[in-house]
Design a protein around this motif. Structure first.
Motif, PDB file in Angstrom:
ATOM      1  N   ILE A   1      -0.522  19.374  -5.738  1.00  0.00           N
ATOM      2  CA  ILE A   1      -0.350  18.306  -4.762  1.00  0.00           C
ATOM      3  C   ILE A   1      -0.566  18.873  -3.366  1.00  0.00           C
ATOM      4  N   ALA A   2      -0.068  20.083  -3.138  1.00  0.00           N
ATOM      5  CA  ALA A   2      -0.215  20.720  -1.832  1.00  0.00           C
ATOM      6  C   ALA A   2      -1.656  21.142  -1.565  1.00  0.00           C
ATOM      7  N   ASN A   3      -2.371  21.533  -2.612  1.00  0.00           N
ATOM      8  CA  ASN A   3      -3.784  21.912  -2.495  1.00  0.00           C
ATOM      9  C   ASN A   3      -4.534  21.324  -3.675  1.00  0.00           C
ATOM     10  N   PRO A   4      -5.054  20.109  -3.539  1.00  0.00           N
ATOM     11  CA  PRO A   4      -5.723  19.448  -4.669  1.00  0.00           C
ATOM     12  C   PRO A   4      -6.982  20.166  -5.150  1.00  0.00           C
ATOM     13  N   PHE A   5      -7.468  21.134  -4.371  1.00  0.00           N
ATOM     14  CA  PHE A   5      -8.663  21.889  -4.756  1.00  0.00           C
ATOM     15  C   PHE A   5      -8.314  23.125  -5.591  1.00  0.00           C
ATOM     16  N   LEU A   6      -7.033  23.357  -5.818  1.00  0.00           N
ATOM     17  CA  LEU A   6      -6.600  24.598  -6.452  1.00  0.00           C
ATOM     18  C   LEU A   6      -7.212  24.802  -7.831  1.00  0.00           C
ATOM     19  N   ALA A   7      -7.222  23.768  -8.668  1.00  0.00           N
ATOM     20  CA  ALA A   7      -7.737  23.913 -10.031  1.00  0.00           C
ATOM     21  C   ALA A   7      -9.223  24.276 -10.025  1.00  0.00           C
ATOM     22  N   GLU A   8     -10.004  23.631  -9.173  1.00  0.00           N
ATOM     23  CA  GLU A   8     -11.435  23.939  -9.155  1.00  0.00           C
ATOM     24  C   GLU A   8     -11.687  25.314  -8.548  1.00  0.00           C
ATOM     25  N   GLU A   9     -10.842  25.755  -7.623  1.00  0.00           N
ATOM     26  CA  GLU A   9     -10.988  27.110  -7.084  1.00  0.00           C
ATOM     27  C   GLU A   9     -10.682  28.149  -8.154  1.00  0.00           C
ATOM     28  N   ILE A  10      -9.705  27.847  -9.001  1.00  0.00           N
ATOM     29  CA  ILE A  10      -9.374  28.749 -10.110  1.00  0.00           C
ATOM     30  C   ILE A  10     -10.493  28.782 -11.137  1.00  0.00           C
ATOM     31  N   ARG A  11     -11.014  27.621 -11.473  1.00  0.00           N
ATOM     32  CA  ARG A  11     -12.010  27.528 -12.536  1.00  0.00           C
ATOM     33  C   ARG A  11     -13.404  27.966 -12.069  1.00  0.00           C
TER      34      ARG A  11
ATOM     35  N   ILE B   1     -12.608  15.012   2.048  1.00  0.00           N
ATOM     36  CA  ILE B   1     -12.338  14.615   0.664  1.00  0.00           C
ATOM     37  C   ILE B   1     -10.883  14.172   0.498  1.00  0.00           C
ATOM     38  N   ILE B   2      -9.971  14.940   1.065  1.00  0.00           N
ATOM     39  CA  ILE B   2      -8.552  14.575   0.982  1.00  0.00           C
ATOM     40  C   ILE B   2      -8.303  13.235   1.653  1.00  0.00           C
ATOM     41  N   ARG B   3      -8.977  13.009   2.766  1.00  0.00           N
ATOM     42  CA  ARG B   3      -8.817  11.739   3.482  1.00  0.00           C
ATOM     43  C   ARG B   3      -9.285  10.570   2.625  1.00  0.00           C
ATOM     44  N   ALA B   4     -10.424  10.725   1.976  1.00  0.00           N
ATOM     45  CA  ALA B   4     -10.938   9.661   1.112  1.00  0.00           C
ATOM     46  C   ALA B   4     -10.002   9.427  -0.075  1.00  0.00           C
ATOM     47  N   PHE B   5      -9.483  10.497  -0.649  1.00  0.00           N
ATOM     48  CA  PHE B   5      -8.527  10.403  -1.754  1.00  0.00           C
ATOM     49  C   PHE B   5      -7.264   9.685  -1.291  1.00  0.00           C
ATOM     50  N   HIS B   6      -6.740  10.098  -0.158  1.00  0.00           N
ATOM     51  CA  HIS B   6      -5.551   9.453   0.396  1.00  0.00           C
ATOM     52  C   HIS B   6      -5.771   7.962   0.623  1.00  0.00           C
ATOM     53  N   ASP B   7      -6.907   7.614   1.209  1.00  0.00           N
ATOM     54  CA  ASP B   7      -7.172   6.204   1.521  1.00  0.00           C
ATOM     55  C   ASP B   7      -7.274   5.363   0.255  1.00  0.00           C
ATOM     56  N   ASP B   8      -7.861   5.939  -0.787  1.00  0.00           N
ATOM     57  CA  ASP B   8      -7.932   5.225  -2.066  1.00  0.00           C
ATOM     58  C   ASP B   8      -6.535   5.045  -2.669  1.00  0.00           C
ATOM     59  N   LEU B   9      -5.712   6.092  -2.595  1.00  0.00           N
ATOM     60  CA  LEU B   9      -4.336   5.986  -3.080  1.00  0.00           C
ATOM     61  C   LEU B   9      -3.592   4.886  -2.333  1.00  0.00           C
ATOM     62  N   PHE B  10      -3.704   4.895  -1.016  1.00  0.00           N
ATOM     63  CA  PHE B  10      -2.999   3.911  -0.195  1.00  0.00           C
ATOM     64  C   PHE B  10      -3.428   2.491  -0.568  1.00  0.00           C
TER      65      PHE B  10
ATOM     66  N   MET C   1       4.025   6.847  -0.227  1.00  0.00           N
ATOM     67  CA  MET C   1       3.123   7.776   0.436  1.00  0.00           C
ATOM     68  C   MET C   1       3.876   8.965   1.046  1.00  0.00           C
ATOM     69  N   LYS C   2       5.091   8.726   1.512  1.00  0.00           N
ATOM     70  CA  LYS C   2       5.897   9.823   2.058  1.00  0.00           C
ATOM     71  C   LYS C   2       6.182  10.886   1.005  1.00  0.00           C
ATOM     72  N   GLU C   3       6.428  10.442  -0.238  1.00  0.00           N
ATOM     73  CA  GLU C   3       6.676  11.398  -1.316  1.00  0.00           C
ATOM     74  C   GLU C   3       5.489  12.336  -1.497  1.00  0.00           C
ATOM     75  N   ILE C   4       4.298  11.771  -1.460  1.00  0.00           N
ATOM     76  CA  ILE C   4       3.097  12.584  -1.623  1.00  0.00           C
ATOM     77  C   ILE C   4       2.946  13.567  -0.468  1.00  0.00           C
TER      78      ILE C   4
ATOM     79  N   LEU D   1       1.669  17.359   0.253  1.00  0.00           N
ATOM     80  CA  LEU D   1       0.317  17.373   0.805  1.00  0.00           C
ATOM     81  C   LEU D   1       0.284  17.926   2.224  1.00  0.00           C
ATOM     82  N   ALA D   2       1.340  17.765   2.978  1.00  0.00           N
ATOM     83  CA  ALA D   2       1.386  18.278   4.348  1.00  0.00           C
ATOM     84  C   ALA D   2       1.205  19.797   4.385  1.00  0.00           C
ATOM     85  N   CYS D   3       1.528  20.462   3.283  1.00  0.00           N
ATOM     86  CA  CYS D   3       1.399  21.919   3.223  1.00  0.00           C
ATOM     87  C   CYS D   3      -0.054  22.368   3.355  1.00  0.00           C
ATOM     88  N   PHE D   4      -0.998  21.473   3.117  1.00  0.00           N
ATOM     89  CA  PHE D   4      -2.413  21.822   3.220  1.00  0.00           C
ATOM     90  C   PHE D   4      -2.829  21.986   4.679  1.00  0.00           C
ATOM     91  N   PHE D   5      -2.085  21.397   5.588  1.00  0.00           N
ATOM     92  CA  PHE D   5      -2.463  21.345   6.991  1.00  0.00           C
ATOM     93  C   PHE D   5      -1.670  22.358   7.819  1.00  0.00           C
TER      94      PHE D   5
END
Length: 312
Positions: free
Chosen positions: A221-231, A244-253, A270-273, A277-281
């Motif tokens: 959740i903090a770094n949604p790119f983590l799995a693809e960076e690992i793989r 990308i995160i912005r587009a994902f967030h907007d779709d969630l909202f 959204m606050k829960e997320i 997610l704030a840890c990415f910034f």
């Protein structure tokens, strides 16, 4: 394989459906738990969140919270009839309200109860059974009394978070106890706990070479790119990640706005997320504080817009 961990209030079907549109690398998700009712007149309200036609994103395993084998079997077999071939039993939830009722991690110090549950449930259970657990309620060696119990039954896998429930999410994971678990069972083991970087997973995987399945929750959740960076061992430019995160967030909202009733429900979701997610910034504490102060969707949208614009 990389699993998305169940996080109550966050990794629901909307999140799981949208996630693979923007991020790669996650193979499977365990859904946040549903509690098995004592009576099931109609399972529709209980199982609606996991209706297959509404879960089109990450392949998912339903998770059930229960201390009553008959109720567990009834709900698990309902999921089987819906098309799910595996269900997960929650023996890891550390929250006091759950533990006090003798469910989740509240069963970890009672191997006799776990044994009785499995003895009664498995003969009538149609799907395969996996178990997600912590290493103990208060003491990390409590799991050592559970392993012989688990070894007597045909389980699909054990997902082990090497913390006690008393720790909640504080303190370090107990890798020595995880190793004793790995050596004490022939069941397939999935590691879960504190994977928040490719380097962290590399170190853990070098120690536990027999493990090839990893569950990640807060780190994804903090770094949604983590799995693809690992793989894929590749990293996108920071500016591209923000877009990308912005587009994902907007779709969630947008998706949540269509199903949640009342402005407070939407902003609270959204606050829960953003808790993670704030840890990415940069300035994550400042971002979390600003978002926590929002109470109306219009104000929330304005604050988040400024966050993304400042990061771009």
């Amino acid at each position: 394989m990389i699993y998305l961990a169940p996080i109550q209030g966050i990794t629901d079907r909307v999140f799981r459906n949208l996630f693979p549109r923007y991020f790669q690398g996650v193979d499977l998700a365990v859904a946040p738990f549903v509690s098995s009712p004592r009576k099931m007149k109609s399972g529709r309200s209980i199982t609606a969140e996991l209706s297959p036609d509404r879960n089109t994103g990450i392949p998912v395993i339903p998770q059930i919270m229960s201390s009553h084998p008959e109720d567990f079997v009834r709900l698990a077999n309902t999921f089987y009839e819906m098309g799910y071939r595996t269900v997960n039993w929650n023996l890891g939830c550390p929250y006091p309200m759950v533990v006090k009722k003798g469910r989740g991690a509240g069963m970890l110090c009672h191997p006799d109860r776990v044994d009785c549950f499995l003895e009664k449930a498995l003969p009538d259970l149609k799907p395969k059974l996996s178990i997600k657990l912590r290493i103990g309620l208060k003491y990390p060696d409590e799991v050592l009394e559970l392993l012989p119990v688990f070894n007597r039954y045909p389980l699909d896998e054990l997902i082990i978070h090497p913390r006690t429930a008393a720790q909640m999410y504080s303190g370090g994971v107990d890798l020595d106890m995880f190793e004793r678990c790995l050596n004490g069972t022939g069941h397939r083991i999935v590691y879960n706990g504190d994977i928040d970087s490719e380097n962290k997973l590399r170190k853990i995987s070098h120690r536990f070479v027999a493990v090839d399945r990893w569950m990640i929750g807060r780190g994804l959740i903090a770094n949604p790119f983590l799995a693809e960076e690992i793989r894929l061992h590749t990293r996108k430019p920071y500016e591209e990640k923000i877009k990308i995160i912005r587009a994902f967030h907007d779709d969630l909202f947008t998706e949540y706005a269509g199903i949640l009733h009342g402005p407070a429900h939407l902003t609270n979701k959204m606050k829960e997320i953003w808790t993670y997610l704030a840890c990415f910034f940069e300035n994550e504490k400042k971002i979390q504080k600003a978002i926590r102060k929002t109470h109306h969707p219009g104000h929330y949208v304005a604050v988040v817009k400024e966050v993304f614009n400042s990061a771009a």
